[in-house]
Enzyme design. Structure first.
Site, short mmCIF file in Angstrom:
data_model
loop_
_atom_site.label_atom_id
_atom_site.label_comp_id
_atom_site.label_asym_id
_atom_site.label_seq_id
_atom_site.Cartn_x
_atom_site.Cartn_y
_atom_site.Cartn_z
CB CYS A 172 -0.92 -0.01 1.22
SG CYS A 172 -1.83 1.54 1.42
CG HIS A 174 -4.48 -0.54 4.88
ND1 HIS A 174 -3.98 0.17 3.81
CD2 HIS A 174 -5.54 -1.24 4.41
CE1 HIS A 174 -4.70 -0.11 2.73
NE2 HIS A 174 -5.65 -0.97 3.07
CG HIS A 219 -6.60 9.57 0.73
ND1 HIS A 219 -6.78 8.29 0.27
CD2 HIS A 219 -6.88 10.38 -0.31
CE1 HIS A 219 -7.16 8.32 -1.00
NE2 HIS A 219 -7.25 9.59 -1.38
P1 AMP Z 1 -7.64 9.84 -4.49
O1 AMP Z 1 -7.53 9.95 -6.00
O2 AMP Z 1 -8.79 10.54 -3.87
O3 AMP Z 1 -7.50 8.40 -4.05
O4 AMP Z 1 -6.38 10.62 -3.93
C1 AMP Z 1 -5.09 10.12 -4.00
C2 AMP Z 1 -4.18 11.31 -4.02
O5 AMP Z 1 -2.87 10.88 -3.72
C3 AMP Z 1 -4.10 12.05 -5.36
O6 AMP Z 1 -4.50 13.40 -5.18
C4 AMP Z 1 -2.63 11.92 -5.74
O7 AMP Z 1 -2.13 13.09 -6.37
C5 AMP Z 1 -1.97 11.68 -4.41
N1 AMP Z 1 -0.71 10.96 -4.46
C6 AMP Z 1 -0.43 9.83 -5.16
N2 AMP Z 1 0.84 9.45 -4.94
C7 AMP Z 1 1.38 10.35 -4.07
C8 AMP Z 1 2.65 10.51 -3.45
N3 AMP Z 1 3.65 9.65 -3.68
N4 AMP Z 1 2.84 11.56 -2.63
C9 AMP Z 1 1.85 12.44 -2.40
N5 AMP Z 1 0.61 12.34 -2.93
C10 AMP Z 1 0.39 11.32 -3.76
ZN ZN Z 2 -2.38 1.40 3.58
#
Ligand code: AMP
Ligand code: ZN
Length: 111
Positions: free
Chosen positions: A3, A45, A97
């Site tokens: 994850c 998680h 998140h």
């Molecule tokens: P969601 O699409 O609501 O699941 O949000 C996931 C978020 O995680 C998106 O806004 C991505 O830009 C962000 N994201 C993905 N990988 C990373 C990372 N390595 N560091 C910071 N944010 C990330």
């Molecule tokens: Zn997780």
């Protein structure tokens, strides 16, 4: 379990931290959708908002406490909190998140 956000909260994948305690991790989104865009996650998680139960819900309240604290510290009074649950709603990372977005006008309803 493989994850991304578990790995980020353990410091195994670098991130721009905005907050951390024993239960919660906060970091700036890699693809910001507003001048300020950070994520607050439980370190435990939990797959999504749809997987919150009586047993794990305390950390959700804690996430909101952290959101109030961090926004205050950043001098932000107006912001939006979003949690996408499931692919149709736009969830791309399957670890609960909360997006915190601020610094621009927001539209309603969301797209
Ligand atoms: P969601 O699409 O609501 O699941 O949000 C996931 C978020 O995680 C998106 O806004 C991505 O830009 C962000 N994201 C993905 N990988 C990373 C990372 N390595 N560091 C910071 N944010 C990330
Ligand atoms: Zn997780």
């Amino acid at each position: 379990m493989d994850c991304l956000f578990c790995a980020i909260s353990r410091g195994e994948i670098p991130s721009k931290k905005v907050y951390e305690d024993e239960l919660v991790y906060g970091f700036y989104d890699i693809d910001p959708q507003a001048p300020t865009h950070f994520l607050v996650i439980p370190k435990a998680h939990i797959e999504s908002a749809g997987a919150v139960t009586a047993e794990n819900s305390a950390v959700v309240a804690h996430c909101f406490e952290v959101i109030a604290k961090v926004t205050k510290e950043l001098g932000i009074t107006d912001f939006r909190v979003v949690s996408n649950c499931g692919e149709q709603a736009g969830q791309s990372v399957k670890h609960l998140h909360f997006h915190v977005l601020a610094g621009r006008d927001m539209t309603w309803p969301p797209g």
